[in-house]
Scaffold this motif. Structure first.
Motif, mmCIF file in Angstrom:
data_model
loop_
_atom_site.group_PDB
_atom_site.id
_atom_site.type_symbol
_atom_site.label_atom_id
_atom_site.label_comp_id
_atom_site.label_asym_id
_atom_site.label_seq_id
_atom_site.Cartn_x
_atom_site.Cartn_y
_atom_site.Cartn_z
ATOM 1 N N LEU B 74 -13.849 -2.507 11.687
ATOM 2 C CA LEU B 74 -11.872 -3.384 12.043
ATOM 3 C C LEU B 74 -12.653 -4.538 12.430
ATOM 4 O O LEU B 74 -12.013 -5.599 13.057
ATOM 5 N N ARG B 77 -13.219 -6.707 10.176
ATOM 6 C CA ARG B 77 -12.072 -7.690 9.220
ATOM 7 C C ARG B 77 -11.767 -8.752 10.013
ATOM 8 O O ARG B 77 -11.234 -9.390 9.640
ATOM 9 N N GLN B 94 -3.337 7.947 -3.886
ATOM 10 C CA GLN B 94 -2.005 6.621 -2.722
ATOM 11 C C GLN B 94 -1.936 5.894 -3.623
ATOM 12 O O GLN B 94 -2.792 5.430 -5.153
ATOM 13 N N TRP B 98 -0.424 1.128 -1.340
ATOM 14 C CA TRP B 98 -1.422 1.710 -0.077
ATOM 15 C C TRP B 98 -2.626 0.530 -0.028
ATOM 16 O O TRP B 98 -3.099 0.415 1.008
ATOM 17 N N ASN B 99 -3.363 0.873 -1.594
ATOM 18 C CA ASN B 99 -4.535 0.619 -1.026
ATOM 19 C C ASN B 99 -4.735 -0.620 -1.116
ATOM 20 O O ASN B 99 -5.703 -0.658 -0.371
ATOM 21 N N MET B 102 -4.497 -1.573 2.599
ATOM 22 C CA MET B 102 -4.912 -0.032 3.789
ATOM 23 C C MET B 102 -5.519 -0.495 4.872
ATOM 24 O O MET B 102 -6.563 -1.568 4.763
ATOM 25 N N GLY B 103 -4.792 -0.471 6.088
ATOM 26 C CA GLY B 103 -6.477 -1.210 6.988
ATOM 27 C C GLY B 103 -5.620 -1.949 7.904
ATOM 28 O O GLY B 103 -6.086 -1.947 9.210
ATOM 29 N N GLU B 105 -1.956 -3.140 6.978
ATOM 30 C CA GLU B 105 -0.412 -2.913 7.173
ATOM 31 C C GLU B 105 0.188 -4.363 7.260
ATOM 32 O O GLU B 105 0.010 -4.689 8.498
ATOM 33 N N THR B 107 3.525 -5.351 9.347
ATOM 34 C CA THR B 107 4.431 -4.864 9.267
ATOM 35 C C THR B 107 5.342 -5.302 10.358
ATOM 36 O O THR B 107 4.851 -6.376 11.002
ATOM 37 N N PHE B 110 6.081 -2.323 16.074
ATOM 38 C CA PHE B 110 6.022 -0.852 16.573
ATOM 39 C C PHE B 110 5.699 0.053 15.179
ATOM 40 O O PHE B 110 5.716 1.292 15.483
ATOM 41 N N GLY B 111 4.970 -1.033 14.942
ATOM 42 C CA GLY B 111 4.211 -0.573 13.319
ATOM 43 C C GLY B 111 4.625 0.185 12.088
ATOM 44 O O GLY B 111 4.398 1.172 11.330
ATOM 45 N N PHE B 112 6.123 0.334 12.038
ATOM 46 C CA PHE B 112 7.005 0.295 11.001
ATOM 47 C C PHE B 112 6.163 -0.575 9.902
ATOM 48 O O PHE B 112 5.934 -2.170 9.821
ATOM 49 N N VAL B 113 6.042 -0.096 8.255
ATOM 50 C CA VAL B 113 5.796 -1.097 7.364
ATOM 51 C C VAL B 113 6.545 -1.776 6.499
ATOM 52 O O VAL B 113 7.741 -1.807 5.952
ATOM 53 N N GLU B 115 7.703 -2.864 3.513
ATOM 54 C CA GLU B 115 7.463 -2.459 2.334
ATOM 55 C C GLU B 115 8.143 -2.894 1.231
ATOM 56 O O GLU B 115 6.989 -3.447 -0.060
ATOM 57 N N ARG B 157 -7.554 -5.883 -2.941
ATOM 58 C CA ARG B 157 -7.194 -6.041 -1.662
ATOM 59 C C ARG B 157 -8.042 -7.269 -0.564
ATOM 60 O O ARG B 157 -8.026 -7.815 0.368
#
Ligand SMILES: Nc1ncnc2c1ncn2[C@@H]1O[C@H](COP(=O)(O)OP(=O)(O)OP(=O)(O)O)[C@@H](O)[C@H]1O
Ligand SMILES: [Mg+2]
Lengths: 325, 248
Positions: B74, B77, B94, B98-99, B102-103, B105, B107, B110-113, B115, B157
């Motif tokens: 982490l 990155r 997945q 999402w791939n 991955m790791g 995202e 957001t 509060f961590g909601f993505v 989309e 990615r």
């Protein structure tokens, strides 16, 4: 193919497992409805389902997270009783029930985190290690209580927290509303939040997850903690509804909760899970428990039909295909 | 020229096997380094140590000339290093989107993505990488893709995050000529924007073509380092590689 039907196709394809469980639930309800329409319209049948369903939902939804992360847990059935026991002794010692509830739920989460840490850092099989914890905690409770129950009718009956959590809302049981809120919260957590998304990655391929910087150990421990939290909530709701704690509490839910996870369409191999499916899985299991007797059969048939429906559901979910690699 | 990353005398053992033996390597800003060596030489182990997937048994890691302690994937990155691993590091069940994220995202608090944003970015990247199949959209699971397409996801990615250093472990081995050329163009673009690449490959012609400097690894040891000025042709590089490995 026009655009609209392709959108519908896509929804069906993406949520196939959830729709499958919904199908089983509808079929089961139809069988009961046709088999015993008078029994089906009696409210007390549904009343007992309304006690069982929320409890199962608090247990089963976190288990979906855990199975999707590639682990399993059995200890939740004892964590359930431990949280209820802590709640009960605190209430008996004169602490406000609202605070006692908080303490009970937190103790469930703490136990879950400890179980997770034991499995992750001890590099133990979650099936076997949580089986050990299941017995250990239950044993501890039996020793501490000397197998005696605790009744809290006087303390709980007129308390606001009792009415808020398990009272009636225009005739509708409050615990069903709380369970519904829990389902909605969990759905977003599982599908739209980094926590749930990382659970999918960890359960799918933990080596990849690790290489991409996801803290696999932390994700797993948090997921076990969520299971403990759910078990704590379940234990306390049941204790509130019945005004009493008894030391064997929760044991009967062990296999029913696990069955609901898999009947609900979450595959055992990790990386996938469905919250909506699990709710229908819970519906199937809960109505199964009361339905067999309602249609006029002897209670001895119940386990037989439970087994039958689990196997049929698993065969049905196989239609959604094997794990992609 | 300052270094983006440096390994100093790093040793890594797996049980009885010494995969890296006092290996040292550095990548400067704006530099393209080619890491070459036979199968099992320790190239993948070296880069996994570099990006914090493995922790070294001995030696140290420096990021922008600062020694780091408790180096993790982490942190690597976050420090601006992206890697296309040899095994691609994908989650086949997945979705592509999402791939890709991955790791890392995107957001809300509060961590909601986010989309919508992720889907749009993923679709843009898929087009940029040039997936051939029209059926592919960001929602389909990676497990339904071909080998080359999966590689495209891993490369997408690494591209997305505009990293300072991009590490590519055999990025072209499942790709057609056309797609391989795209990867090379991408590497050249990275260089143009003064960022760096560490490139691992078995095809000496490819490595020679794009690298400024070569590092030869043999049985866990760095046995030779040379710049492009030292070698006139890929054939010469191949000869040097053979000779040093035989002597070693
Ligand atoms: N996780 C591991 N556990 C045990 N041994 C390992 C592990 N990873 C690598 N090795 C060993 O370390 C040595 C170096 O492997 P590595 O994958 O780094 O080689 P490589 O240079 O990348 O080879 P290739 O060109 O085939 O990819 C090999 O002997 C390998 O067997
Ligand atoms: Mg390798």
């Amino acid at each position: 193919m026009n655009k609209e039907s392709s959108v519908i196709n896509k929804i069906f394809h993406k949520n196939g497992r959830a729709f499958g469980s919904m199908g089983y639930f509808i079929i089961l309800m139809l069988i009961f409805l046709i088999g015993a329409p008078e029994a089906w319209l009696r409210p007390n049948l549904h009343q007992s389902v309304f006690v069982m369903m929320p409890t199962l939902i608090f247990l089963v939804i976190p288990l979906v997270f855990l199975v999707a992360s590639g682990e399993i847990d059995l200890s939740f059935a004892s964590t359930y009783a431990l949280a209820a026991y802590i709640f009960a002794i605190l209430v008996k010692s004169g602490i406000d029930p609202a605070l006692a509830i908080l303490a009970g739920v937190i103790s469930g989460a703490v136990v879950g985190a400890l179980v997770g840490a034991l499995i992750v850092y001890g590099r133990l099989s979650s099936l076997v290690a949580s089986l050990g914890v299941l017995f250990l905690l239950r044993g501890l409770i039996l020793v501490l209580t000397q197998s005696r129950s605790i009744t809290m009718m006087d303390e709980l009956e007129n308390h606001w927290v009792y009415h808020l959590l398990v009272g009636n809302f225009y005739g509708f049981p409050m615990q069903m509303l709380w369970a519904l809120a829990f389902v909605i919260f969990s759905y977003y957590l599982f599908n739209k939040h980094v926590f749930g998304i990382h659970i999918h990655h960890v359960g799918d391929n933990y080596v990849s997850a690790e290489q991409m910087g996801i803290n696999v150990k932390a994700v797993k421990i948090k997921t076990f903690m969520f299971v403990g939290l759910g078990a704590g909530i379940a234990g306390i709701f049941t204790t509130l509804i019945t005004y009493s704690f008894f030391p064997t509490q929760g044991f009967g839910y062990l296999l029913l909760a696990l069955a609901a996870v898999f009947v609900g369409g979450t595959p055992y191999w990790g990386g996938l899970g469905t919250i909506a499916g699990a709710v229908f899985g819970v519906g199937v299991i809960a109505y199964m428990e009361v339905g067999v007797i309602a249609v006029g059969m002897s209670g001895v048939w119940r386990q037989f039909f439970n087994g039958l429906i689990i196997l049929l559901a698993l065969l049905g979910h196989r239609l959604h295909g094997d794990r992609v690699r | 020229m300052s270094n983006i990353i440096e390994l100093k005398n790093v040793t890594k053992k797996f049980g009885g096997i010494t995969a890296l033996n006092k290996a040292s390597l550095h990548v400067g800003a704006g530099e393209i380094v080619g890491l070459i060596g036979d199968n099992g030489a320790g190239k993948s182990t070296l880069i996994k140590t570099l990006v914090g997937v493995y922790s070294p048994d001995e030696g140290e890691i420096l990021i922008r000339d600062q020694k780091v302690s408790s180096w993790t994937a982490l942190k690597a990155r976050e420090a601006g290093i992206e890697t296309v691993f040899q095994d691609r590091a994908l989650c086949p069940q997945q979705s592509i989107v999402w791939n890709i994220f991955m790791g890392k995202e995107l957001t809300y608090p509060f961590g909601f993505v986010r989309e919508k944003e992720q889907i749009n970015e993923a679709n843009r990247l898929i087009r940029e990488i040039g997936f051939t199949s029209k059926l592919i959209n960001a929602d389909s699971p990676v497990g339904n893709l071909s080998g080359g397409e999966r590689q495209g996801v891993a490369i997408a990615r690494a591209i997305y995050n505009k990293a300072e250093l991009i590490i590519l472990d055999e990025p072209t081995n499942a790709l057609s000529l056309n797609e391989t050329q795209k990867v090379f163009d991408f590497v050249k673009n990275v260089k143009k924007s003064k960022r760096s690449v560490l490139f691992i490959g078995h095809n000496i012609y490819h490595v020679y073509d794009i690298s400024d400097r070569f590092v030869i690894l043999d049985r866990g040891e760095v046995v030779h380092q040379l710049t492009k000025n030292d070698v006139a042709s890929p054939e010469e590089l191949m000869k040097i590689m053979r000779d040093t490995i035989v002597q070693h």
